[in-house]
Design a protein around this motif. Structure first.
Motif: not given
Length: 388
Positions: A75-77, A182-188, A283-284
């Motif tokens: 949901n954050l995504a 998720v991998a490229e824009d959040i966790a990474g 910043r996300l």
């Protein structure tokens, strides 16, 4: 007492001692707890074992399937996509995903996905967990279904399919799969050890699981008719905790349930919300988007979990009737099947996370969950009052 590893500030020894006691009494097999306040991990501890034979100790880099805590990242995504003006949570889903308009769903909003109120809480039968792992096929099935109740009027927990719905929106507006996003824009960018599914090189550090009672049994849905919303959602398909240990599950993209991480990595990601949208220079989210989370969407008995719940946009909100251990202020949260939990307390700039492998009964936390959270808040209160 059992040995607890990691870091724990002196003011929070009560939390460390509780984990040690639970491991020693075998209430826990293996678990980890993380508390971040204003950017600092004041608690980052782990203890116990990853297997029932007690052959392998829980390590700093142990990960596990966190089940519905996955939803908090999924949901954050979607909120990040809103923040980037790639979609609008107040817009119709069909604007971005035209096929979803079938069977009377043309007016359902993006925020209905994020508040479990689309009316599409699961798949029409027959459906198996193996079918759910074929994300393209199972998502197309959801697009064809009719709602099971009037969308927007009540929540009905989207236990396994919320990630399919949210993930398809992410794919439509970014061109990336949810797993890739998720991998490229959040966790990474955050350096967080979290992934949807799990790549094979990480399988050796994934903890096993001890299953809890069935969801239908613990919610009381087992006594309902087969055509009730709750029974349809919880048996379409029936969740199987041990299936989470199979290659098929680990290779899939189940945004509602197959995230792999630990308390530290989930905390790192979700502290984005507690810390005003920015984590150590990355910043996300804007504050304006964070404020959307607290716009109440539904309040009342959830049609699937059969207990009072209150949802904002993306997360559960405090409700004394069902989660009295969560303070009734600017706090949002959700948990994972078996007891894992993530709480974002914006007033305290605090993020609390707990992940374990011995699953307990309870859809928004088991007694161990409650114990850790209450201990953490007691320590915080004493620290604030100068009595720690």
């Amino acid at each position: 007492m059992a040995e607890v590893k990691g870091h724990c500030d002196n003011a929070f020894t009560k939390v460390r001692d509780l984990l040690a006691s639970n491991i020693a009494s075998e209430a826990e097999l293996g678990a980890c707890v993380c508390v971040n306040i204003d950017g600092k991990n004041i608690v980052d501890i782990w203890a116990g074992h990853t297997d029932e034979n007690h052959q392998t100790e829980w390590q700093e880099n142990t990960i596990i399937n966190v089940f519905s805590c996955s939803k908090t990242i999924t949901n954050l995504a979607v909120l990040i996509c809103h923040d980037r003006e790639l979609l609008d949570v107040n817009e119709k889903i069909s604007k971005y995903w035209p096929e979803f308009a079938a069977n009377g769903k043309e007016n359902i909003l993006v925020r209905n996905i994020l508040s479990h109120s689309t009316g599409v809480a699961g798949w029409e039968q027959p459906i198996a967990v193996q079918d759910v792992c074929d994300v393209q096929k199972s998502t197309a099935l959801l697009a064809k279904q009719a709602p099971w109740w009037e969308p927007g009027t009540a929540s009905g927990y989207h236990a396994l399919n919320q990630g399919h719905l949210a993930g398809e929106l992410v794919r439509r507006v970014t061109g990336k799969s949810l797993k890739q996003f998720v991998a490229e824009d959040i966790a990474g960018p955050l350096g967080a050890d979290f992934q949807l599914g799990a790549v094979e090189k990480d399988w050796s550090r994934i903890s096993t699981l001890i299953p809890p009672p069935s969801l239908a049994a613990e919610t009381g849905a087992a006594g309902l008719s087969a055509d009730s919303v709750s029974m349809k959602a919880l048996t379409g398909p029936t969740p199987d905790a041990l299936f989470a240990l199979t290659p098929e599950w680990r290779n899939a993209e189940i945004g509602a349930a197959n995230g792999h991480g630990n308390a530290r990595s989930v905390n790192r990601i979700m502290s984005t919300i507690s810390r005003g949208g920015e984590v150590d220079g990355t910043r996300l989210l804007s504050q304006k988007t964070i404020d959307l989370i607290f716009q109440e969407q539904t309040k009342g008995t959830d049609l699937v979990l059969l207990k009072p719940l209150r949802f904002g946009i993306g997360y559960g909100l405090p409700l004394k009737e069902s989660v009295p251990w969560i303070p009734d202020r600017r706090v949002c949260f959700w948990g994972g099947w078996g007891g894992s939990s993530i709480i974002m307390d914006l007033d305290k700039k605090m993020t609390i996370s707990y992940v374990m492998n011995k699953m307990g009964a309870g859809t928004v936390g088991n007694p161990r969950t409650v114990g850790y959270i209450e201990a953490i808040y007691d320590c915080v209160d004493k620290m604030s009052n100068g009595t720690a």
